[in-house]
Design an enzyme around this catalytic site. Structure first.
Site, PDB file in Angstrom:
ATOM      1  N   GLU B  55      48.423  35.049  32.059  1.00 21.50           N
ATOM      2  CA  GLU B  55      48.079  36.077  33.038  1.00 21.50           C
ATOM      3  C   GLU B  55      46.883  35.578  33.840  1.00 21.50           C
ATOM      4  O   GLU B  55      45.824  35.300  33.273  1.00 21.50           O
ATOM      5  CB  GLU B  55      47.704  37.399  32.359  1.00 21.50           C
ATOM      6  CG  GLU B  55      48.856  38.100  31.675  1.00 21.50           C
ATOM      7  CD  GLU B  55      48.408  39.395  30.990  1.00 21.50           C
ATOM      8  OE1 GLU B  55      49.257  40.005  30.345  1.00 21.50           O
ATOM      9  OE2 GLU B  55      47.218  39.761  31.093  1.00 21.50           O
ATOM     10  N   ASP B  66      38.331  47.818  33.910  1.00 19.95           N
ATOM     11  CA  ASP B  66      37.835  46.714  33.095  1.00 19.95           C
ATOM     12  C   ASP B  66      36.445  46.968  32.538  1.00 19.95           C
ATOM     13  O   ASP B  66      35.601  47.588  33.192  1.00 19.95           O
ATOM     14  CB  ASP B  66      37.822  45.425  33.922  1.00 19.95           C
ATOM     15  CG  ASP B  66      39.220  44.857  34.069  1.00 19.95           C
ATOM     16  OD1 ASP B  66      39.829  44.544  33.035  1.00 19.95           O
ATOM     17  OD2 ASP B  66      39.712  44.766  35.209  1.00 19.95           O
TER      18      ASP B  66
END
Lengths: 410, 276
Positions: B55, B66
C-alpha cells in the site's frame, strides 16, 4: 413558498446541494452520520423538540435578538453619497445573544439532539473561540463533559475565550498540526470522534461537514432569518432589499439568507475574508480563490493547490480563516442566487472602528467584514432601500487583535 | 460483486498466500517520505522482507483518519515537495522492478479527485497500480470515484469497521473488490490493537458475507500480533510501525524495514502451522 422550484428544498436525500455537500467520511463514522440523520428527521417532526428549542431560545439565549435601525451609521454612509443615495441600514443584533454570537443557536439545537440520542460526551472544534464558548456553555447547562479542539495559534490569539471555555468546565485541547488554526482543530475533533463513537456527539460549529450537519446547522441558525423577516415586516411592512453577512463556514449567513431564498427581490451578499488581499496567498476566500474539492466530510469550494493539497487560509479574524465554506453556499454561488464579495483585513478594521464610533457597538471582526461591504454598497443604493446586515458577534474577544493591528500598546 | 474480482495481481497474491497455508502480508508506507527519491528503496525493502501487497500512501495535508505517526509522514513527504506526479513515478518504477507484486494507492479523496476521477484512474492504471483505497469516499459517495476505477479495471478496496453492522455490510461489499480491509479499531491509525477475540469474531462475520479476501489492520505492530491475526484473516496490514521506522531512520530506513518486515512475514508464515 414550497413549489418544486423552491431554492429552500435542499439538500436531496443524499445530502447533496447540486453537486456539493454529501457524506465524505471514513467508514467508521458513516453509521453515526446515518444515525444522526435518522434522529434529526425524527426531531424535526416532533413538536416537543421544537418547543424545547424555542423555550431555550427565549429564556436562555435571549431571543428574539433585536433588529436595530442603525440611524447614525445610515447617516454616516449618506455623507458623500449622491443625492437620494444611502440605503437604510438595519443590524440584526445576534451579538446580544447569550455568549455573544450566533453560535449558541446551533449549539442549543445540537445538544438537544445529542441528549435525544443518549450521547454522554460532547466535542467541538473552534476557531475564534465563539463556537467553543457556545459549546462549553450548553455542555455546562446540560451537565455533559466537553472537549474543545482549538488550533494552538488560535489559543494564543484568543486567550479570553480560552479562559471562558475553561471557566465553563470544558477541556481545551490544542491542535498542533498544520497552521494550528480552525482546519487543524477540525481534523483533531474528527480523530477524537472516530475513536469515541459509542458515547460522543460532535457539535460542528458551522454549516459544513458531512450531511446532515449543513442542513441541521442551517435549520437551527435560520431563526436569524425568520426573526428578521417578521421584525422588518413589523418595522417597515416589507422585505429587505439587501442582506449582508460574513462567511467563514457560513452558518450565520445561511441562517439569515435561507428564509429569503425564494424571494427574488431580495439581494444577498456573503462576504468572504480577503485577508491581505485576493492577489496575495494570505486570504480565506474559498469561493473567490478556490475550486471544488472534498474536505471534512463534504464537497465544496476549497483553497487548494493543483494536487488537491489544502492551502491554509489567512484572516485577521480567527473565525473566518477556514479554507472551505459550507456546501449550500457553494451551490448558491454556482447558481448565482447569492453574490459573494470579499473584504480585506484593513477593510474590516475600518468598518470595525466605524461601527464603534457611529453606533456605540463594538462588533466582532467577523461581522466587521459584512459591515465593510455595507459601507461599500449602501452609498450606491437609494435612500428608500433597506439593508440588513447580520451582526453575528460582539467584539470584546477581538480588542487585543485590533489593538495590535492598530499599533496600540495595551 | 464487480468484474475482475478474481483477476490480476491482487487476487493472485492472496491466492498464492492461501495456497501456502498463510495470510498475505500487506504493508503500508507513505509515498515521498522522507523524500520521493527515498521511496523506491523503501518499497524494495518491503518486498525483500516478504510483503505480499504494497500500500503506497498518497500524502495529504489533512489526514484526519490517521494517528501521529502517519500524520508526521504526510508532513515530511509534503515538506519534501512530493507531488501527485512523483507518486505516479514511484508506482511506475516499482511496477518495472516488481512485475508481480500488487500495488495499491491509499489516501484521501481530494488528491485523487482533484483533476477528475477519470484522469486519476487512467494515470494510476498506466502506472501499474492495481487498486485504490480511499479513506473518505464511503459507498454512499461511490459515484465520485468507483465508476472511474472500475472502468479501468482497478480494484476499489473498501473498508469495514467495528461500526459496520450486519445491516450495513452488504452496502460496503457492493462494488468492493481486491480485498476487504477490516479496520479492527474504531479510531485512528497507529494506536492500540483491538482485542484478538473481537478480531476473530469480526473476521468470521465478514468472511461469511463475502468471497473476497479479508485483511485486518490498525494497531498491529509485533510479529506475535501479526501471527495471531494471520490465524483467522486472509491478510494482515501493518502501516504505522513501518512508517515510524522511516521517521526514525530516514534514508537509512530500508535496512531496518527489511528486517522488521521479515520478522512479520516469518511469524505469519508459520502461524497457522503452530495452531495445528
Amino acid at each position: 413558498m414550497s413549489s418544486a422550484a423552491s431554492l429552500r428544498a435542499g439538500p436531496d436525500a443524499r445530502g447533496h446541494f447540486g453537486s456539493f455537500g454529501g457524506r465524505y467520511v471514513a467508514e467508521t463514522l458513516m453509521p453515526l452520520v446515518l444515525d444522526l440523520e435518522r434522529h434529526y428527521g425524527a426531531a424535526k417532526a416532533d413538536p416537543a423538540f421544537k418547543a424545547q428549542f424555542d423555550h431555550l431560545m427565549t429564556h436562555y439565549v435571549g431571543r428574539p435578538s433585536p433588529l436595530y435601525f442603525a440611524e447614525r451609521l445610515t447617516e454616516h454612509l449618506r455623507e458623500g453619497a449622491g443625492p437620494d443615495r444611502g440605503a437604510k441600514i438595519y443590524l440584526k443584533r445576534d451579538e446580544l445573544n447569550h455568549t455573544g454570537a450566533h453560535k449558541i443557536n446551533n449549539c442549543i439545537g445540537q445538544i438537544l439532539l445529542a441528549l435525544r440520542m443518549g450521547k454522554t460526551r460532547i466535542i467541538a472544534e473552534t476557531g475564534a473561540g465563539q463556537h467553543g464558548v457556545a459549546t462549553a456553555t450548553v455542555a455546562a447547562r446540560f451537565g455533559l463533559p466537553c472537549v474543545i479542539y482549538m488550533g494552538a495559534k488560535d489559543i494564543e490569539r484568543q486567550k479570553p475565550n480560552v479562559f471562558r471555555m475553561r471557566l465553563l468546565g470544558a477541556e481545551v485541547r490544542p491542535a498542533t498540526s498544520g497552521r494550528q488554526t480552525l482546519k487543524d482543530a477540525m481534523n483533531e475533533a474528527l480523530r477524537d470522534w472516530v475513536a469515541n463513537v459509542h458515547d460522543t456527539f460532535y457539535i460542528i460549529g458551522t454549516a459544513a461537514g458531512p450531511h446532515p450537519y449543513p442542513e441541521l446547522v442551517r435549520d437551527f441558525q435560520s431563526v436569524i432569518g425568520h426573526e428578521t423577516r417578521a421584525q422588518l415586516d413589523a418595522a417597515e411592512g416589507r422585505l429587505p432589499d439587501l442582506l449582508v453577512a460574513a462567511i467563514g463556514g457560513g452558518s450565520n449567513a445561511i441562517g439569515l439568507f435561507h428564509p429569503f431564498l425564494d424571494e427574488p427581490s431580495v439581494r444577498m451578499v456573503g462576504v468572504e475574508a480577503a485577508g491581505r488581499g485576493l492577489d496575495t496567498p494570505d486570504h480565506a476566500a474559498s469561493l473567490a480563490g478556490g475550486e471544488p474539492g472534498v474536505l471534512h466530510g463534504n464537497k465544496t469550494f476549497l483553497l487548494q493547490d493543483a494536487d488537491g493539497q489544502i492551502i491554509e487560509g489567512h484572516s485577521i479574524s480567527a473565525g473566518l480563516d477556514y479554507p472551505g465554506i459550507g456546501p449550500e453556499h457553494s451551490w448558491l454561488h454556482s447558481i448565482g442566487r447569492v453574490e459573494y464579495q470579499s473584504a480585506t483585513d484593513d477593510d474590516a478594521l475600518d468598518a470595525f472602528q466605524m461601527l464603534c464610533r457611529t453606533e456605540g457597538i463594538i462588533p466582532a471582526l467577523e461581522p466587521s467584514h459584512a459591515l465593510a461591504v455595507v459601507k461599500r454598497l449602501a452609498p450606491t443604493m437609494s435612500r428608500d432601500e433597506i439593508i440588513v446586515a447580520n451582526l453575528c458577534g460582539r467584539g470584546d474577544k477581538d480588542i487585543f487583535t485590533v489593538a495590535e493591528a492598530l499599533g496600540v500598546e495595551m | 460483486m464487480s468484474a475482475g474480482v478474481t483477476e490480476g495481481r491482487l487476487p493472485a497474491a492472496f491466492a498464492r498466500a492461501a495456497a501456502d497455508g498463510r495470510a498475505a502480508l500487506v504493508t503500508f508506507v507513505t509515498g515521498g517520505d522522507p523524500t520521493p527519491a527515498d521511496t523506491a528503496a523503501i518499497l524494495d525493502a518491503l518486498v525483500e522482507g516478504g510483503a505480499d501487497v504494497i500500500e503506497l500512501g498518497m500524502p495529504f495535508t489533512d489526514p484526519m483518519a490517521d494517528g501521529m505517526a502517519i500524520q508526521l509522514a504526510n508532513l515530511r513527504s509534503l515538506g519534501a515537495g512530493t507531488r501527485t506526479a512523483d507518486l505516479l513515478d514511484i508506482a511506475r518504477s516499482f511496477r518495472a522492478r516488481h512485475p508481480q507484486v500488487p500495488l495499491v494507492l491509499m489516501g484521501y479523496a481530494n488528491p485523487m479527485l482533484r483533476r477528475g476521477a477519470d484522469v486519476f484512474a487512467a494515470e494510476a492504471q498506466a502506472a501499474g497500480v492495481d487498486g485504490i483505497i480511499c479513506v473518505d469516499v464511503p459507498p454512499e459517495e461511490d459515484d465520485a470515484l468507483g465508476p472511474a476505477l472500475r472502468a479501468r479495471g482497478l480494484h476499489l478496496v473498501r473498508l469495514a469497521t467495528p461500526t459496520t453492522d450486519a445491516v450495513r455490510l452488504p452496502t460496503v461489499l457492493e462494488g468492493a473488490s481486491g480485498f476487504l480491509y477490516y479496520v479492527s479499531v474504531a479510531g485512528i491509525t497507529g494506536l492500540q490493537q483491538a482485542a484478538q477475540a473481537s478480531i476473530d469474531t469480526a473476521v468470521a462475520r465478514l468472511k461469511a458475507a463475502t468471497d473476497i479476501p479479508v485483511a485486518v489492520g490498525f494497531g498491529i505492530r509485533t510479529p506475535e500480533q501479526a501471527a495471531a491475526v494471520a490465524r483467522v484473516a486472509d491478510g494482515v496490514v501493518v502501516g504505522s510501525a513501518i512508517v515510524e521506522l522511516v521517521g526514525l531512520h530516514g534514508s537509512q530506513a530500508p535496512y531496518h524495514i527489511r528486517s522488521y518486515v521479515r520478522s512479520l512475514s516469518e511469524a505469519i508464515a508459520v502461524s497457522r502451522k503452530e495452531l495445528a
